[in-house]
Write an enzyme that holds these catalytic residues in place. Structure first.
Site, PDB file in Angstrom:
ATOM      1  N   PRO A   2      53.407  54.246  53.144  1.00 34.41           N
ATOM      2  CA  PRO A   2      54.154  55.707  52.803  1.00 34.41           C
ATOM      3  C   PRO A   2      53.774  56.721  54.132  1.00 34.41           C
ATOM      4  O   PRO A   2      52.375  57.250  53.780  1.00 34.41           O
ATOM      5  CB  PRO A   2      54.308  55.709  51.462  1.00 34.41           C
ATOM      6  CG  PRO A   2      54.103  53.834  51.020  1.00 34.41           C
ATOM      7  CD  PRO A   2      52.821  53.558  51.614  1.00 34.41           C
ATOM      8  N   GLU A   3      54.526  57.321  54.192  1.00 32.53           N
ATOM      9  CA  GLU A   3      54.475  58.692  54.967  1.00 32.53           C
ATOM     10  C   GLU A   3      55.287  59.540  54.180  1.00 32.53           C
ATOM     11  O   GLU A   3      55.643  59.391  52.860  1.00 32.53           O
ATOM     12  CB  GLU A   3      54.737  57.927  56.495  1.00 32.53           C
ATOM     13  CG  GLU A   3      54.121  57.453  57.174  1.00 32.53           C
ATOM     14  CD  GLU A   3      54.426  57.514  58.358  1.00 32.53           C
ATOM     15  OE1 GLU A   3      53.923  58.689  59.116  1.00 32.53           O
ATOM     16  OE2 GLU A   3      54.204  56.715  59.681  1.00 32.53           O
ATOM     17  N   LYS A  59      50.589  63.481  51.629  1.00 39.36           N
ATOM     18  CA  LYS A  59      51.206  61.934  51.174  1.00 39.36           C
ATOM     19  C   LYS A  59      50.347  62.136  49.795  1.00 39.36           C
ATOM     20  O   LYS A  59      50.572  60.598  48.846  1.00 39.36           O
ATOM     21  CB  LYS A  59      50.075  61.089  52.008  1.00 39.36           C
ATOM     22  CG  LYS A  59      50.754  60.956  52.915  1.00 39.36           C
ATOM     23  CD  LYS A  59      50.119  59.686  54.248  1.00 39.36           C
ATOM     24  CE  LYS A  59      50.285  59.955  55.325  1.00 39.36           C
ATOM     25  NZ  LYS A  59      49.189  58.799  56.121  1.00 39.36           N
ATOM     26  N   ARG A 250      45.616  52.398  65.575  1.00 36.98           N
ATOM     27  CA  ARG A 250      46.485  52.767  64.761  1.00 36.98           C
ATOM     28  C   ARG A 250      47.536  51.892  66.277  1.00 36.98           C
ATOM     29  O   ARG A 250      47.814  52.506  68.090  1.00 36.98           O
ATOM     30  CB  ARG A 250      47.479  53.822  64.606  1.00 36.98           C
ATOM     31  CG  ARG A 250      46.519  53.986  63.565  1.00 36.98           C
ATOM     32  CD  ARG A 250      45.914  53.163  62.107  1.00 36.98           C
ATOM     33  NE  ARG A 250      47.222  52.431  61.636  1.00 36.98           N
ATOM     34  CZ  ARG A 250      47.981  53.662  61.128  1.00 36.98           C
ATOM     35  NH1 ARG A 250      47.763  54.614  60.171  1.00 36.98           N
ATOM     36  NH2 ARG A 250      49.209  52.658  60.483  1.00 36.98           N
TER      37      ARG A 250
END
Length: 263
Positions: A2-3, A59, A250
């Site tokens: 979730p961003e 977030k 990432r």
């Protein structure tokens, strides 16, 4: 993971499901998601309180109870907030259930439990818990954005994802924003020109507005996000084969034509 757009969606879930409603029962099914607060203290602090307008910072989701304590939620990689009814079947990953007046129930659902729930007694406690967060990416203006990035020596993608610099951006958003701005993820943030920083800020705001409307980083055909997982990914703008690498640990996708190293 979730961003910012996902958490903004969770804020809307909380607002529509529980704003103005009294917390009748807190059912902790897995105390492993509680951070710095025990089950009894969480129940005692929230039961009988009324949820007011929730807030989001990056977030983080802040479930406020007026002049009472604030529940802070972070969703890690797999967390979400759902609204249902107390008699709905409980799912395996429903960790904490908040039954509120009006026969409604909020559920903190998370498979991997990498983050969780915190309880802040007052605004000073909230500030302490969020003390390492930078300004919210949706709210930061151009001058703040330029000041935050121009002093950093790291690669621009790493800086964008650093929550102490800007709060809310994750891997998908960083790749999407850089692609739209025509900047390679490996450029040093401190080497960006004023014009490039302005362009990056503009595209960040535009991308966030679209993603918040969608409730996620949408995998649309016209977005880089819509092609990053293709077997042979091609740039939706120019058709060039997309490249993959790792930045800050990432998985990173970019277009070598639209995001040249010398830009």
């Amino acid at each position: 993971m979730p961003e910012l757009p996902d958490v903004e969606g969770f804020r809307k879930v909380l607002e529509s499901c529980a704003k103005g409603r009294v917390v009748q029962r807190v059912d902790v099914r897995d105390a492993g998601v509680l951070r710095g607060v025990g089950v009894r203290r969480l129940r005692d602090a929230l039961e009988g309180r009324r949820f007011t307008a929730p807030q989001r910072h990056g977030k983080w989701l802040l479930a406020r109870t007026g002049d009472g304590p604030t529940l802070l939620l972070h969703f890690g990689m797999t967390g979400r907030l759902v609204c249902g009814r107390p008699d709905d079947a409980v799912e395996a990953h429903d960790r904490v259930l908040f039954t509120v007046s009006g026969h409604r129930q909020l559920r903190y659902r998370d498979q991997r439990k990498l983050q969780g729930l915190w309880l802040a007694d007052d605004d000073c406690d909230v500030a302490r818990l969020l003390g390492r967060q930078g300004p919210d990416a949706m709210a930061v203006d151009g001058k703040e954005f330029e000041a935050a990035l121009s002093s950093r020596r790291g690669r621009v993608k790493s800086v964008l994802m650093d929550q102490s610099v800007l709060a809310g951006l994750g891997n998908l958003l960083a790749d999407e924003i850089l692609w739209r701005a025509g900047l390679p993820p490996t450029r040093r943030a401190g080497d960006l020109t004023e014009a490039e920083l302005g362009r990056l800020h503009t595209h960040m705001r535009r991308t966030l507005r679209s993603a918040v409307t969608a409730g996620c980083v949408p995998p649309r055909d016209s977005w880089l996000t819509g092609h990053r997982d293709d077997p042979y990914p091609a740039c939706p703008r120019c058709g060039e084969t997309l490249r993959r690498s790792r930045v800050a640990g990432r998985g990173t996708v970019w277009c070598p034509r639209c995001q040249p190293d010398g830009s």
